[in-house]
Design a protein around this motif. Structure first.
Motif, PDB file in Angstrom:
ATOM      1  N   ARG A   1       0.301   4.779   0.587  1.00 12.24           N
ATOM      2  CA  ARG A   1      -1.174   5.868   0.926  1.00 12.24           C
ATOM      3  C   ARG A   1      -0.912   7.011   1.590  1.00 12.24           C
ATOM      4  O   ARG A   1       0.573   7.470   1.793  1.00 12.24           O
ATOM      5  CB  ARG A   1      -1.833   5.097   2.790  1.00 12.24           C
ATOM      6  CG  ARG A   1      -0.596   4.696   3.563  1.00 12.24           C
ATOM      7  CD  ARG A   1      -1.676   4.296   4.488  1.00 12.24           C
ATOM      8  NE  ARG A   1      -0.550   3.973   5.498  1.00 12.24           N
ATOM      9  CZ  ARG A   1      -1.051   3.325   7.179  1.00 12.24           C
ATOM     10  NH1 ARG A   1      -2.527   3.300   7.178  1.00 12.24           N
ATOM     11  NH2 ARG A   1      -0.071   3.249   6.961  1.00 12.24           N
TER      12      ARG A   1
ATOM     13  N   VAL B   1      -5.390  -1.251   7.378  1.00  6.88           N
ATOM     14  CA  VAL B   1      -4.737   0.369   5.974  1.00  6.88           C
ATOM     15  C   VAL B   1      -6.053   0.563   5.412  1.00  6.88           C
ATOM     16  O   VAL B   1      -7.186  -0.082   4.711  1.00  6.88           O
ATOM     17  CB  VAL B   1      -4.414  -0.401   4.889  1.00  6.88           C
ATOM     18  CG1 VAL B   1      -3.683   0.182   3.731  1.00  6.88           C
ATOM     19  CG2 VAL B   1      -2.590  -0.564   5.693  1.00  6.88           C
TER      20      VAL B   1
ATOM     21  N   LEU C   1      -5.109  -6.047   2.824  1.00  7.60           N
ATOM     22  CA  LEU C   1      -4.758  -4.990   3.394  1.00  7.60           C
ATOM     23  C   LEU C   1      -5.555  -4.235   4.638  1.00  7.60           C
ATOM     24  O   LEU C   1      -5.330  -3.901   5.423  1.00  7.60           O
ATOM     25  CB  LEU C   1      -4.088  -3.212   2.498  1.00  7.60           C
ATOM     26  CG  LEU C   1      -3.137  -3.562   1.761  1.00  7.60           C
ATOM     27  CD1 LEU C   1      -3.481  -2.852   0.258  1.00  7.60           C
ATOM     28  CD2 LEU C   1      -1.724  -3.469   2.363  1.00  7.60           C
TER      29      LEU C   1
ATOM     30  N   LEU D   1      -5.242   5.591   0.299  1.00  6.61           N
ATOM     31  CA  LEU D   1      -4.727   4.810  -0.574  1.00  6.61           C
ATOM     32  C   LEU D   1      -4.316   5.544  -1.960  1.00  6.61           C
ATOM     33  O   LEU D   1      -5.222   6.467  -2.469  1.00  6.61           O
ATOM     34  CB  LEU D   1      -5.439   3.340  -0.864  1.00  6.61           C
ATOM     35  CG  LEU D   1      -4.916   2.383   0.104  1.00  6.61           C
ATOM     36  CD1 LEU D   1      -6.150   0.813  -0.753  1.00  6.61           C
ATOM     37  CD2 LEU D   1      -3.843   1.693  -0.154  1.00  6.61           C
TER      38      LEU D   1
ATOM     39  N   THR E   1      -6.542  -8.098  -2.999  1.00  9.42           N
ATOM     40  CA  THR E   1      -5.593  -6.607  -2.742  1.00  9.42           C
ATOM     41  C   THR E   1      -5.741  -5.501  -1.198  1.00  9.42           C
ATOM     42  O   THR E   1      -4.830  -6.118  -0.072  1.00  9.42           O
ATOM     43  CB  THR E   1      -4.806  -6.017  -2.946  1.00  9.42           C
ATOM     44  OG1 THR E   1      -4.282  -7.358  -4.394  1.00  9.42           O
ATOM     45  CG2 THR E   1      -3.419  -5.503  -2.938  1.00  9.42           C
ATOM     46  N   VAL E   2      -6.719  -5.264  -1.365  1.00  4.31           N
ATOM     47  CA  VAL E   2      -7.564  -4.308  -0.817  1.00  4.31           C
ATOM     48  C   VAL E   2      -8.129  -4.808   0.995  1.00  4.31           C
ATOM     49  O   VAL E   2      -8.108  -4.561   2.141  1.00  4.31           O
ATOM     50  CB  VAL E   2      -8.314  -3.424  -1.272  1.00  4.31           C
ATOM     51  CG1 VAL E   2      -8.964  -2.947   0.196  1.00  4.31           C
ATOM     52  CG2 VAL E   2      -7.912  -2.723  -2.346  1.00  4.31           C
TER      53      VAL E   2
ATOM     54  N   ALA F   1      -8.918   2.169   2.844  1.00  5.25           N
ATOM     55  CA  ALA F   1      -9.109   1.915   1.575  1.00  5.25           C
ATOM     56  C   ALA F   1      -8.834   3.130   1.050  1.00  5.25           C
ATOM     57  O   ALA F   1      -8.648   3.880   0.308  1.00  5.25           O
ATOM     58  CB  ALA F   1     -10.114   0.895   0.845  1.00  5.25           C
TER      59      ALA F   1
ATOM     60  N   ALA G   1       1.257  -1.074  -0.077  1.00  4.96           N
ATOM     61  CA  ALA G   1       0.617   0.208  -0.294  1.00  4.96           C
ATOM     62  C   ALA G   1       0.969   1.331   0.425  1.00  4.96           C
ATOM     63  O   ALA G   1       1.754   1.350   0.869  1.00  4.96           O
ATOM     64  CB  ALA G   1      -1.211  -0.435   0.958  1.00  4.96           C
TER      65      ALA G   1
ATOM     66  N   ALA H   1      -1.822   0.918  -4.492  1.00  2.00           N
ATOM     67  CA  ALA H   1      -1.801  -0.992  -4.447  1.00  2.00           C
ATOM     68  C   ALA H   1      -1.795  -2.096  -4.774  1.00  2.00           C
ATOM     69  O   ALA H   1      -2.699  -1.946  -6.120  1.00  2.00           O
ATOM     70  CB  ALA H   1      -3.393  -1.276  -3.171  1.00  2.00           C
ATOM     71  N   TRP H   2      -0.916  -2.763  -4.195  1.00  2.00           N
ATOM     72  CA  TRP H   2      -0.510  -4.560  -5.552  1.00  2.00           C
ATOM     73  C   TRP H   2      -1.018  -5.351  -5.013  1.00  2.00           C
ATOM     74  O   TRP H   2      -0.064  -5.431  -3.595  1.00  2.00           O
ATOM     75  CB  TRP H   2       0.031  -3.964  -6.475  1.00  2.00           C
ATOM     76  CG  TRP H   2       1.129  -3.465  -6.150  1.00  2.00           C
ATOM     77  CD1 TRP H   2       1.960  -4.871  -6.696  1.00  2.00           C
ATOM     78  CD2 TRP H   2       2.149  -2.245  -6.314  1.00  2.00           C
ATOM     79  NE1 TRP H   2       3.618  -3.908  -6.457  1.00  2.00           N
ATOM     80  CE2 TRP H   2       3.229  -2.881  -5.957  1.00  2.00           C
ATOM     81  CE3 TRP H   2       1.567  -0.966  -5.671  1.00  2.00           C
ATOM     82  CZ2 TRP H   2       4.674  -1.592  -5.764  1.00  2.00           C
ATOM     83  CZ3 TRP H   2       2.164  -0.521  -5.404  1.00  2.00           C
ATOM     84  CH2 TRP H   2       3.805  -0.565  -5.535  1.00  2.00           C
ATOM     85  N   ASP H   3      -0.647  -6.264  -5.367  1.00  2.00           N
ATOM     86  CA  ASP H   3       0.264  -7.857  -4.714  1.00  2.00           C
ATOM     87  C   ASP H   3       1.029  -8.222  -5.805  1.00  2.00           C
ATOM     88  O   ASP H   3       1.236  -8.509  -6.932  1.00  2.00           O
ATOM     89  CB  ASP H   3      -0.867  -8.573  -4.016  1.00  2.00           C
ATOM     90  CG  ASP H   3      -1.998  -8.950  -4.591  1.00  2.00           C
ATOM     91  OD1 ASP H   3      -1.784  -9.059  -6.286  1.00  2.00           O
ATOM     92  OD2 ASP H   3      -2.583  -9.768  -4.906  1.00  2.00           O
TER      93      ASP H   3
END
Length: 744
Positions: free
Chosen positions: A254, A303, A298, A308, A294-295, A305, A252, A311-313
């Protein structure tokens, strides 16, 4: 960009990186010391960019051995240095023949092979599971990089993704790359390399979460200090400890801020993906579904949303995906030997008088027969592994003749000496086992050192390695030969310790037929520089080595390259073939995925207490040189954290370290001799290196301490205790380990 501009950037590559840190401006914030460290980092980065931007155009100089940086030329043999100079000149000449270099176009959302979430560079953010597909592998994934998404060289040729697409995940040392226009890391509060612990605070702007365990991962963040154009500057987040094999991580970014402290708005496409569900036929619907997972991960880590920016994985490659090829070669070859020594020949035996060498009595050279797993007879530079339908290497049918050289101390004629492999340095050769410090170690502490070449990155590979930087599609030929070299070293070690090996040959016996090698004492490993970087991989796969010393070590070339003076000739080639700095960072990240198969970064998880199948547990002693110009000390710290090493404290005197918490995350050694792995930092007074991703070029960085630890008598005493017994003995008297600069 016109050719004259390309030429100017090449000629100024070294000059633009010779920078002086400027005082940090006053900055307010909750933690002034940390903010000041971040501000210095940002100022140095800006200084490097401004230097490059202001520099006048120049004509391309003739490139000879005399124009290589002094430390580079010194680290290579004269033959290798001249070969490298000619190869660089030849490659630059070819590049100059092209028309205008290609500048990557911004991919439109939905372009095949790209991730649409950010948009400025096709493979960003990276690493990223969007570039994988489901498969029957240990991770359940396989890389799925599209040719049209890969970086293009100055001739417009994309990197061929074939070798990368055989992987089942990303590098365990992956740097995380993103493009965030206008970001100010100081204002954002991102953790710099000088304050890694800051990365784990609850409100950190960059969060990395192990989705299997929920653990937050430590890191440092930096902007690419080599990029003169702010619009093409990468945000780089580097793990302070390697990621775990086979694990998936969510990332993340942010509450990011610009230089005025304003929040940066999320990219338009990413913001849309965070919104309402898209229709099934929408081109972005699949990306939205992937992002939702992913969200959610997180969110479980706290975390929100709504905060943000991006975000990615990504999923880290498995043990089998990284080490599988070398283990397959090793196991097949050792099964065929059935406990015996490989075939070997003795080419020369040179007995030395005490006047010729007071410590070494005999030098022996010869060749070991090793099955050739490369795809060309004899396995010359440019060869690839000969892969079967399952992707694993298969013998081609011929044998390679791995040249070796051994140094036998005079003490062995009184008492058999312990067997130890030695690993040579950058683009070197086996004869480096004759270096004064290695012979001193053998003579003072009763070791027979034998060495062979790191083919793939040996003197014979110089021209090929240089040529690879014109088209990184061929980069796998470097790392494939390095994997073959790991087998070469394993068999040399077996010849030193097997009953029918060296000890049974009269070249390794005294005049009464008594063996000069003590086979019962086992096998040790000692390597320096490249011999430490590749040596960690060797130690992990060796069935015979138990104790190892890695001198001036590091791992993860994607971190090392920008920070090493040794990379300067190759940086010229990168600037010619892949001139865009953002593209260069993507190239480094891709290269690391292949390098993992033959350097410590891919094997660090199994270097000590979690051995690979067929390997014993190992103990490893890391000897780092503070301020090293060639192998950045920060990479040794990452290695130490990853392998669970303790550190000798106090590591440095006074305020020598620029870090808020020096050597964060490393536990101190106990006072008594320690039976385990450790990092010892040797300090010869070299100025503090840059805290950004540039090398310590220029007189302000003083003497290069790269060779100092191995030339210190006390360091060799410590090494000897460790190689014999696996014990870390304090030779510095509960004080920092300081040493005098080695004599040239």
């Amino acid at each position: 960009m016109r050719l004259r501009s390309v030429v100017a950037s090449l000629a100024l590559a070294a000059a633009s990186l010779s920078i002086t840190a400027v005082p940090a401006p006053a900055e307010t914030g909750p933690v002034p010391a940390k903010a000041a460290a971040r501000s210095v980092s940002e100022s140095v980065s800006e200084s490097a960019s401004e230097t490059a931007a202001r520099a006048p155009a120049r004509t391309l100089p003739e490139i000879t051995v005399r124009t290589l940086p002094e430390s580079v030329a010194k680290s290579l043999s004269e033959t290798a240095a001249r070969s490298l100079s000619k190869a660089v000149a030849k490659s630059l000449s070819k590049t100059a023949a092209h028309a205008e270099p290609v500048r990557p176009a911004t991919p439109a959302p939905g372009t095949a092979g790209c991730d649409p979430v950010a948009g400025v560079e096709c493979l960003l953010p990276f690493p990223n599971d969007w570039f994988t597909t489901r498969a029957r592998t240990r991770t359940g994934l396989r890389m799925n990089l599209a040719a049209e998404a890969m970086p293009r060289n100055a001739a417009g040729v994309p990197v061929d993704p074939a070798q990368w697409n055989a992987a089942d995940g990303f590098s365990p040392g992956s740097m995380l790359l993103a493009h965030v226009p206008g970001i100010d890391l100081g204002r954002t509060g991102a953790a710099p390399v000088t304050d890694i612990g800051w990365s784990l605070r609850r409100d950190a702007p960059v969060v990395i979460v192990d989705t299997r365990t929920g653990e937050r991962w430590p890191y440092w963040a930096e902007l690419d200090a080599n990029a003169a154009d702010p619009a093409r500057r990468a945000l780089i987040v580097r793990p302070a400890r390697n990621f775990r094999e086979g694990h998936r991580y969510a990332v993340a970014l942010r509450r990011l801020k610009d230089a005025d402290g304003r929040d940066l708005p999320a990219p338009e496409t990413f913001a849309r993906l965070l919104g309402d569900d898209l229709p099934a036929r929408d081109p972005l619907a699949a990306r939205q579904r992937a992002l939702r997972r992913t969200v959610e991960d997180l969110g479980r880590a706290g975390v929100d949303a709504g905060d943000l920016y991006l975000a990615w994985d990504f999923t880290v490659a498995s043990e089998q995906g990284i080490a599988g090829p070398v283990l397959a070669m090793r196991d097949r070859t050792l099964r065929s030997l059935r406990g015996r020594s490989p075939e070997f020949t003795v080419g020369s035996v040179t007995d030395l008088t005490p006047e010729q060498d007071p410590g070494i009595a005999r030098e022996v050279t010869g060749e070991i027969s090793v099955p050739n797993y490369l795809d060309r007879p004899g396995g010359p530079p440019g060869s690839s592994l000969n892969r079967g339908p399952d992707g694993l290497p298969r013998p081609l049918g011929d044998t390679l003749k791995a040249q070796y050289q051994c140094e036998i101390p005079r003490s062995a004629f009184r008492r058999p000496a312990r067997a130890a492999l030695y690993g040579h340095g950058l683009l070197g050769r086996a004869t480096e086992v004759r270096a004064a410090n290695v012979r001193a170690m053998a003579a003072e502490h009763g070791f027979v050192f034998c060495a062979t070449k790191w083919i793939g990155m040996a003197e014979e590979d110089v021209q090929h390695v240089a040529g690879v930087f014109a088209d990184l599609s061929r980069f796998g030929t470097v790392t494939d030969r390095l994997q073959q070299s790991l087998l070469d070293f394993v068999l040399l070690g077996r010849a030193m310790t097997a009953g029918d090996g060296f000890a049974g040959h009269d070249a390794f016996q005294d005049g009464h037929g008594r063996a000069l090698i003590d086979r019962r004492a086992g096998l040790a490993y000692d390597g320096n520089s490249q011999g430490a970087i590749a040596g960690g991989a060797l130690v992990a796969v060796s069935p015979d080595v138990r104790n190892a010393v890695l001198g001036v070590p590091g791992m993860n070339y994607s971190t090392l390259l920008n920070r090493s003076v040794d990379f300067q000739p190759f940086q010229r080639l990168m600037d010619a073939s892949y001139p865009d700095k953002l593209t260069q960072q993507v190239c480094f990240a891709l290269m690391q995925m292949l390098w993992d198969r033959a350097e410590t970064n891919g094997y660090a998880q199994h270097l000590t207490d979690d051995p690979l199948p067929g390997s014993p547990r190992h103990r490893v002693l890391l000897h780092a040189a503070f301020g090293d110009h060639q192998v950045s000390t920060v990479t040794a710290e990452v290695e130490a954290r990853t392998i669970g090493a303790r550190i000798h404290r106090p590591a440095l005197t006074g305020d020598r370290s620029p870090d808020v918490v020096p050597f964060w995350g490393l536990r101190a050694l106990p006072r008594e001799p320690y039976e385990g792995s450790a990092l010892v930092v040797w300090d010869s007074g070299t100025p503090v290196p840059p805290t950004v991703n540039v090398p310590p070029l220029g007189p302000q960085y003083g003497h290069d301490p790269h060779e100092d630890p191995r030339n210190d008598v006390r360091a060799r005493v410590q090494k000897a205790h460790f190689l014999r017994d696996g014990l870390v003995v304090d030779v510095c008297g509960d004080a920092p380990c300081t040493t005098a600069p080695a004599q040239d």
